[in-house]
Design an enzyme around this catalytic site. Structure first.
Site, PDB file in Angstrom:
ATOM      1  N   LYS A  10       0.856  -1.284   0.060  1.00 13.14           N
ATOM      2  CA  LYS A  10       0.048   0.073   0.107  1.00 13.14           C
ATOM      3  C   LYS A  10       0.906   1.253   0.166  1.00 13.14           C
ATOM      4  O   LYS A  10       1.918   1.285   0.031  1.00 13.14           O
ATOM      5  CB  LYS A  10      -0.971   0.021   1.259  1.00 13.14           C
ATOM      6  N   TYR A  50     -12.544  -1.542  -3.508  1.00 10.47           N
ATOM      7  CA  TYR A  50     -13.162  -1.685  -2.098  1.00 10.47           C
ATOM      8  C   TYR A  50     -14.624  -1.667  -1.970  1.00 10.47           C
ATOM      9  O   TYR A  50     -15.075  -1.348  -0.896  1.00 10.47           O
ATOM     10  CB  TYR A  50     -12.419  -0.893  -1.167  1.00 10.47           C
ATOM     11  N   ASN A 113      -2.145   0.268   6.520  1.00 11.84           N
ATOM     12  CA  ASN A 113      -1.282  -1.168   7.163  1.00 11.84           C
ATOM     13  C   ASN A 113      -0.671  -1.773   6.247  1.00 11.84           C
ATOM     14  O   ASN A 113      -0.643  -3.092   6.273  1.00 11.84           O
ATOM     15  CB  ASN A 113      -2.586  -2.053   7.744  1.00 11.84           C
ATOM     16  N   HIS A 116      -2.305  -5.583   1.360  1.00 15.34           N
ATOM     17  CA  HIS A 116      -3.612  -6.057   1.259  1.00 15.34           C
ATOM     18  C   HIS A 116      -3.407  -7.749   1.004  1.00 15.34           C
ATOM     19  O   HIS A 116      -2.343  -7.955   0.213  1.00 15.34           O
ATOM     20  CB  HIS A 116      -4.199  -5.408  -0.067  1.00 15.34           C
ATOM     21  N   GLU A 127      -9.660 -10.156  -7.922  1.00 17.60           N
ATOM     22  CA  GLU A 127      -8.540  -8.793  -7.773  1.00 17.60           C
ATOM     23  C   GLU A 127      -7.428  -9.049  -8.665  1.00 17.60           C
ATOM     24  O   GLU A 127      -6.858  -7.924  -8.997  1.00 17.60           O
ATOM     25  CB  GLU A 127      -8.132  -8.993  -6.085  1.00 17.60           C
TER      26      GLU A 127
HETATM   27  P1  IDP Z   1      -8.216  -6.548   5.833  1.00 21.01           P
HETATM   28  O1  IDP Z   1      -7.260  -5.570   4.910  1.00 21.01           O
HETATM   29  O2  IDP Z   1      -7.389  -7.240   6.747  1.00 21.01           O
HETATM   30  O3  IDP Z   1      -8.599  -7.604   4.821  1.00 21.01           O
HETATM   31  P2  IDP Z   1     -10.706  -5.439   5.776  1.00 21.01           P
HETATM   32  O4  IDP Z   1     -11.556  -5.412   6.899  1.00 21.01           O
HETATM   33  O5  IDP Z   1     -10.904  -6.061   4.530  1.00 21.01           O
HETATM   34  O6  IDP Z   1      -9.409  -5.613   6.431  1.00 21.01           O
HETATM   35  O7  IDP Z   1     -10.530  -3.592   5.384  1.00 21.01           O
HETATM   36  C1  IDP Z   1      -9.952  -3.306   4.245  1.00 21.01           C
HETATM   37  C2  IDP Z   1      -9.190  -2.168   4.626  1.00 21.01           C
HETATM   38  O8  IDP Z   1      -9.652  -1.029   5.141  1.00 21.01           O
HETATM   39  C3  IDP Z   1      -8.020  -2.512   5.997  1.00 21.01           C
HETATM   40  O9  IDP Z   1      -6.829  -3.220   5.293  1.00 21.01           O
HETATM   41  C4  IDP Z   1      -7.624  -1.172   6.139  1.00 21.01           C
HETATM   42  O10 IDP Z   1      -6.701  -0.545   5.239  1.00 21.01           O
HETATM   43  C5  IDP Z   1      -8.981  -0.290   5.983  1.00 21.01           C
HETATM   44  N1  IDP Z   1      -9.459  -0.464   7.329  1.00 21.01           N
HETATM   45  C6  IDP Z   1     -10.431  -1.428   8.013  1.00 21.01           C
HETATM   46  N2  IDP Z   1     -10.779  -1.208   9.209  1.00 21.01           N
HETATM   47  C7  IDP Z   1     -10.400   0.136   9.405  1.00 21.01           C
HETATM   48  C8  IDP Z   1     -10.877   1.170  10.278  1.00 21.01           C
HETATM   49  O11 IDP Z   1     -11.477   0.881  11.423  1.00 21.01           O
HETATM   50  N3  IDP Z   1     -10.463   2.409  10.256  1.00 21.01           N
HETATM   51  C9  IDP Z   1      -9.576   2.866   9.180  1.00 21.01           C
HETATM   52  N4  IDP Z   1      -9.185   1.938   7.902  1.00 21.01           N
HETATM   53  C10 IDP Z   1      -9.808   0.809   8.204  1.00 21.01           C
HETATM   54 MG    MG Z   2     -10.240  -7.606   3.724  1.00 24.84          MG
END
Ligand code: IDP
Ligand code: MG
Length: 138
Positions: A10, A50, A113, A116, A127
């Site tokens: 990312k 997304y 984070n 992905h 994807e």
């Molecule tokens: P994942 O990437 O671990 O599968 P998901 O729940 O699918 O997590 O969420 C997609 C992306 O959305 C996350 O990787 C992160 O970048 C963002 N995200 C998820 N939860 C939060 C939050 O509570 N605050 C801000 N961004 C979030």
């Molecule tokens: Mg996810």
């Protein structure tokens, strides 16, 4: 294509100079790189990628972040790729990610984070095809 997953390094991790270190961790963990490119998502691309999260409160922030700078997109192959890659990257929130995981080491925050990882075989294929044409996957 079975046993594949899709990943993005990312914008935070690209900007922080972690492309090489993250790719090393991925290949050291036994994943083979099937496709790879440095690219940038438009706002529209990020909204589409997304779309499943469009009702979540963080959707706007997520789209803005994911289109804010270059990313590395990759298709990876390994037995049990989706599950093993989710283990390698760790929990969504780096504060909750296990020691040794990519997010624990490289992520800035729950939103920014570092990486992905696909959540199912079905989504891995969708994807991969979102980012790569057939002739770009080896
Ligand atoms: P994942 O990437 O671990 O599968 P998901 O729940 O699918 O997590 O969420 C997609 C992306 O959305 C996350 O990787 C992160 O970048 C963002 N995200 C998820 N939860 C939060 C939050 O509570 N605050 C801000 N961004 C979030
Ligand atoms: Mg996810």
């Amino acid at each position: 294509m079975s046993d594949i997953t899709f990943t993005m390094i990312k914008p935070d991790a690209v900007q922080d100079g972690h492309i090489g270190a993250i790719l090393s961790k991925i290949t050291e963990a036994g994943f083979k790189i099937k496709a790879l490119k440095l690219t940038q998502l438009t706002v529209d691309d990020a909204k589409k990628f997304y779309a499943i999260h469009s009702e979540r409160p963080f959707f706007g922030e997520l789209v803005e972040f994911m289109s804010s700078g270059p990313i590395v997109a990759a298709v990876l192959e390994k037995e049990n790729a989706v599950e093993d890659f989710r283990k390698l990257i760790g929990a969504t929130n780096p504060a909750e990610a296990a020691e040794g995981t990519i997010r624990k080491r490289f992520a800035r925050s729950v939103g920014e984070n570092a990486v992905h990882g696909s959540d199912s075989d079905e989504n891995a294929l969708i994807e991969a095809q979102f980012h790569f044409s057939g002739r770009e996957i080896f």
